[in-house]
Write a protein that holds these residues in place. Structure first.
Motif, PDB file in Angstrom:
ATOM      1  N   LEU A 160      -3.492  -6.666  -2.438  1.00 38.82           N
ATOM      2  CA  LEU A 160      -3.545  -4.893  -3.286  1.00 38.82           C
ATOM      3  C   LEU A 160      -5.496  -4.361  -3.448  1.00 38.82           C
ATOM      4  CD1 LEU A 160      -1.587  -6.780  -6.275  1.00 38.82           C
ATOM      5  CD2 LEU A 160      -0.834  -5.512  -4.834  1.00 38.82           C
ATOM      6  N   ALA A 161      -6.429  -4.817  -3.517  1.00 36.48           N
ATOM      7  CA  ALA A 161      -7.087  -4.320  -3.424  1.00 36.48           C
ATOM      8  C   ALA A 161      -7.945  -3.697  -1.852  1.00 36.48           C
ATOM      9  CB  ALA A 161      -8.327  -4.917  -3.225  1.00 36.48           C
ATOM     10  N   ASP A 162      -6.496  -4.247  -0.899  1.00 33.84           N
ATOM     11  CA  ASP A 162      -6.777  -3.180   0.471  1.00 33.84           C
ATOM     12  C   ASP A 162      -6.127  -1.464   0.519  1.00 33.84           C
ATOM     13  OD1 ASP A 162      -7.634  -2.871   2.952  1.00 33.84           O
ATOM     14  OD2 ASP A 162      -5.626  -4.245   4.202  1.00 33.84           O
ATOM     15  N   THR A 163      -6.504  -0.756   0.084  1.00 31.38           N
ATOM     16  CA  THR A 163      -6.089   0.630  -0.138  1.00 31.38           C
ATOM     17  C   THR A 163      -7.471   1.423   0.168  1.00 31.38           C
ATOM     18  OG1 THR A 163      -6.940   1.028  -2.853  1.00 31.38           O
ATOM     19  CG2 THR A 163      -4.739   0.197  -2.234  1.00 31.38           C
ATOM     20  N   LEU A 164      -8.298   1.486   0.817  1.00 29.01           N
ATOM     21  CA  LEU A 164      -9.220   2.367   1.036  1.00 29.01           C
ATOM     22  C   LEU A 164      -9.361   2.308   2.661  1.00 29.01           C
ATOM     23  CD1 LEU A 164     -12.635   0.482  -1.849  1.00 29.01           C
ATOM     24  CD2 LEU A 164     -10.268   2.410  -1.609  1.00 29.01           C
ATOM     25  N   VAL A 165      -8.277   1.994   3.056  1.00 32.88           N
ATOM     26  CA  VAL A 165      -8.429   1.930   4.465  1.00 32.88           C
ATOM     27  C   VAL A 165      -7.928   3.045   4.677  1.00 32.88           C
ATOM     28  CG1 VAL A 165      -8.557  -0.872   5.200  1.00 32.88           C
ATOM     29  CG2 VAL A 165      -6.205   0.560   5.431  1.00 32.88           C
ATOM     30  N   ALA A 166      -8.086   4.105   6.394  1.00 27.00           N
ATOM     31  CA  ALA A 166      -8.062   5.224   6.483  1.00 27.00           C
ATOM     32  C   ALA A 166      -6.266   4.842   6.561  1.00 27.00           C
ATOM     33  CB  ALA A 166      -8.574   5.531   7.872  1.00 27.00           C
ATOM     34  N   ASP A 167      -5.694   4.240   7.392  1.00 25.76           N
ATOM     35  CA  ASP A 167      -4.235   4.402   7.921  1.00 25.76           C
ATOM     36  C   ASP A 167      -3.711   3.580   6.483  1.00 25.76           C
ATOM     37  OD1 ASP A 167      -5.237   1.518   7.890  1.00 25.76           O
ATOM     38  OD2 ASP A 167      -4.433   1.117   9.780  1.00 25.76           O
TER      39      ASP A 167
ATOM     40  N   ALA B 170       0.916  -6.112 -11.341  1.00 24.85           N
ATOM     41  CA  ALA B 170       1.377  -4.995 -11.142  1.00 24.85           C
ATOM     42  C   ALA B 170      -0.189  -3.702 -11.533  1.00 24.85           C
ATOM     43  CB  ALA B 170       2.326  -4.466 -12.805  1.00 24.85           C
ATOM     44  N   ASP B 171      -1.769  -4.395 -12.559  1.00 27.64           N
ATOM     45  CA  ASP B 171      -2.256  -3.600 -12.582  1.00 27.64           C
ATOM     46  C   ASP B 171      -2.728  -3.256 -11.762  1.00 27.64           C
ATOM     47  OD1 ASP B 171      -1.756  -3.380 -15.209  1.00 27.64           O
ATOM     48  OD2 ASP B 171      -3.240  -5.115 -16.393  1.00 27.64           O
ATOM     49  N   ALA B 172      -3.352  -4.622 -10.193  1.00 31.01           N
ATOM     50  CA  ALA B 172      -4.297  -4.291  -9.300  1.00 31.01           C
ATOM     51  C   ALA B 172      -3.399  -2.849  -8.414  1.00 31.01           C
ATOM     52  CB  ALA B 172      -3.957  -5.670  -8.163  1.00 31.01           C
ATOM     53  N   ALA B 173      -2.069  -3.534  -8.676  1.00 29.56           N
ATOM     54  CA  ALA B 173      -1.532  -2.355  -7.464  1.00 29.56           C
ATOM     55  C   ALA B 173      -1.522  -0.977  -8.009  1.00 29.56           C
ATOM     56  CB  ALA B 173       0.354  -2.386  -7.845  1.00 29.56           C
TER      57      ALA B 173
ATOM     58  N   LEU C 264      -3.374   4.636  -6.947  1.00 29.76           N
ATOM     59  CA  LEU C 264      -4.380   5.533  -7.657  1.00 29.76           C
ATOM     60  C   LEU C 264      -6.016   5.917  -7.400  1.00 29.76           C
ATOM     61  CD1 LEU C 264      -3.793   5.311 -11.891  1.00 29.76           C
ATOM     62  CD2 LEU C 264      -3.180   6.923 -10.629  1.00 29.76           C
ATOM     63  N   HIS C 265      -6.428   4.682  -6.545  1.00 27.08           N
ATOM     64  CA  HIS C 265      -7.649   4.487  -5.625  1.00 27.08           C
ATOM     65  C   HIS C 265      -7.196   6.011  -4.144  1.00 27.08           C
ATOM     66  CE1 HIS C 265     -10.073   1.809  -7.545  1.00 27.08           C
ATOM     67  NE2 HIS C 265     -10.101   2.732  -8.227  1.00 27.08           N
ATOM     68  N   ALA C 266      -5.608   5.264  -4.218  1.00 26.10           N
ATOM     69  CA  ALA C 266      -5.433   5.954  -2.821  1.00 26.10           C
ATOM     70  C   ALA C 266      -5.175   7.222  -2.864  1.00 26.10           C
ATOM     71  CB  ALA C 266      -3.895   5.035  -2.235  1.00 26.10           C
ATOM     72  N   ARG C 267      -4.729   7.961  -4.457  1.00 28.81           N
ATOM     73  CA  ARG C 267      -3.796   9.446  -4.694  1.00 28.81           C
ATOM     74  C   ARG C 267      -5.619   9.665  -4.667  1.00 28.81           C
ATOM     75  NH1 ARG C 267      -2.309  12.957  -8.728  1.00 28.81           N
ATOM     76  NH2 ARG C 267      -0.890  14.262  -8.631  1.00 28.81           N
TER      77      ARG C 267
ATOM     78  N   GLU D  12      -1.535  15.084  -0.852  1.00 31.96           N
ATOM     79  CA  GLU D  12      -0.761  15.151  -0.665  1.00 31.96           C
ATOM     80  C   GLU D  12       0.423  14.652   0.736  1.00 31.96           C
ATOM     81  OE1 GLU D  12       1.180  18.230  -1.668  1.00 31.96           O
ATOM     82  OE2 GLU D  12      -0.480  18.281  -3.219  1.00 31.96           O
ATOM     83  N   THR D  13      -0.774  13.804   1.303  1.00 30.98           N
ATOM     84  CA  THR D  13       0.038  12.670   2.234  1.00 30.98           C
ATOM     85  C   THR D  13       0.069  11.611   1.415  1.00 30.98           C
ATOM     86  OG1 THR D  13      -0.918  13.325   4.124  1.00 30.98           O
ATOM     87  CG2 THR D  13      -0.799  11.073   4.196  1.00 30.98           C
ATOM     88  N   VAL D  14       0.083  10.704   0.231  1.00 24.76           N
ATOM     89  CA  VAL D  14       0.177  10.031  -0.584  1.00 24.76           C
ATOM     90  C   VAL D  14       1.181   9.952  -1.127  1.00 24.76           C
ATOM     91  CG1 VAL D  14      -0.054   7.844  -1.966  1.00 24.76           C
ATOM     92  CG2 VAL D  14      -1.785   8.791  -0.645  1.00 24.76           C
TER      93      VAL D  14
END
Length: 249
Positions: free
Chosen positions: A15-22, A155-158, A163-166, A172-174
């Motif tokens: 759930l923390a793995d959202t900072l990757v480019a893909d 749910a909080d972590a997700a 929000l970080h990804a956005r 627009e992609t997210v």
């Protein structure tokens, strides 16, 4: 075989793995439901989002059978998931035999589907509530209180991840991925079913194969699933970009 504690720890890492480019939001939400169903021993899990937009929709149930799909259609307008979303609070495991009158047709359909208890946790961060996560059981006991606390933590972590990804990536992609999540989910389920049948394996193992292939070759999960549905096989990895000769401009 991993212990429950190991599965919980691994889920928080995922759930923390959202900072990757893909970053793939569809894969992210689908894996959340898979993990919750496994760890909490619930019959079904679904993420319902009011993001982006005011209406709840369901991008990633664990296994949208026709029966579950009907329950989720009703859950978008009444029942514990809507209450959790609107109040930004946990809706404790409710016995569907004595559910609130306000849950209306959701209760009727859920009981006909064989579910006995329903609970929900909000997907929230401070003033932002993106949606909720619905947990359904078909047993003679409700979801334990400690499990509900852990479900809220997931749910909080997700929520933080979305929000970080956005915020840190192409908004627009997210948003586009979230808007097309329903169709993507259907494609993923079709691909799971095809692989499970042709490999004589379970739906969970088929999903693991899809996800592993997508991650290994840095492809979107939806793109892999669509290729399986269209061609009957997993896509080849993207060809390496040709190297330019030093003399070329």
């Amino acid at each position: 075989m991993m212990s429950r504690e190991q599965k919980i720890a691994e889920t928080f890492v995922e759930l923390a793995d959202t900072l990757v480019a893909d970053f793939d939001v569809i894969d992210f939400l689908q894996q959340l439901t898979v993990r919750c169903r496994d760890i909490f021993a619930v019959s079904d899990v679904a993420v319902l989002l009011g993001y982006p937009g005011p209406q709840l929709y369901s991008p990633a149930p664990c296994d949208p059978s026709p029966t579950l799909a009907t329950v989720l259609d009703l859950a978008l307008g009444e029942g514990p998931a809507v209450e959790a979303y609107r109040t930004a609070s946990v809706i404790s495991p409710g016995n569907l035999a004595t559910a609130p009158v306000a849950w209306g047709d959701f209760t009727v359909q859920a009981r006909e589907a064989g579910y006995t208890y329903a609970s929900a946790v909000p997907m929230r961060l401070r003033e932002d509530t993106l949606g909720s996560m619905l947990l359904l059981r078909a047993t003679d006991s409700p979801l334990p209180a400690d499990d509900l606390v852990m479900a809220q933590a997931f749910a909080d972590a997700a929520t933080i991840g979305l929000l970080h990804a956005r915020a840190l990536k192409d908004t627009e992609t997210v948003n586009a991925q979230l808007h097309t999540a329903l169709h993507s989910r259907i494609t993923i389920e079709q691909a799971k079913g095809f692989l499970a049948a042709h490999r004589n394996t379970s739906l969970d193992d088929a999903f693991t194969a899809l996800r592993r292939h997508a991650r290994t070759h840095r492809l979107l999960l939806t793109a892999v699933a669509r290729h399986v549905v269209d061609t009957g096989g997993l896509p080849l990895p993207p060809a390496a970009a040709p190297r330019r000769h030093p003399a070329e401009g």
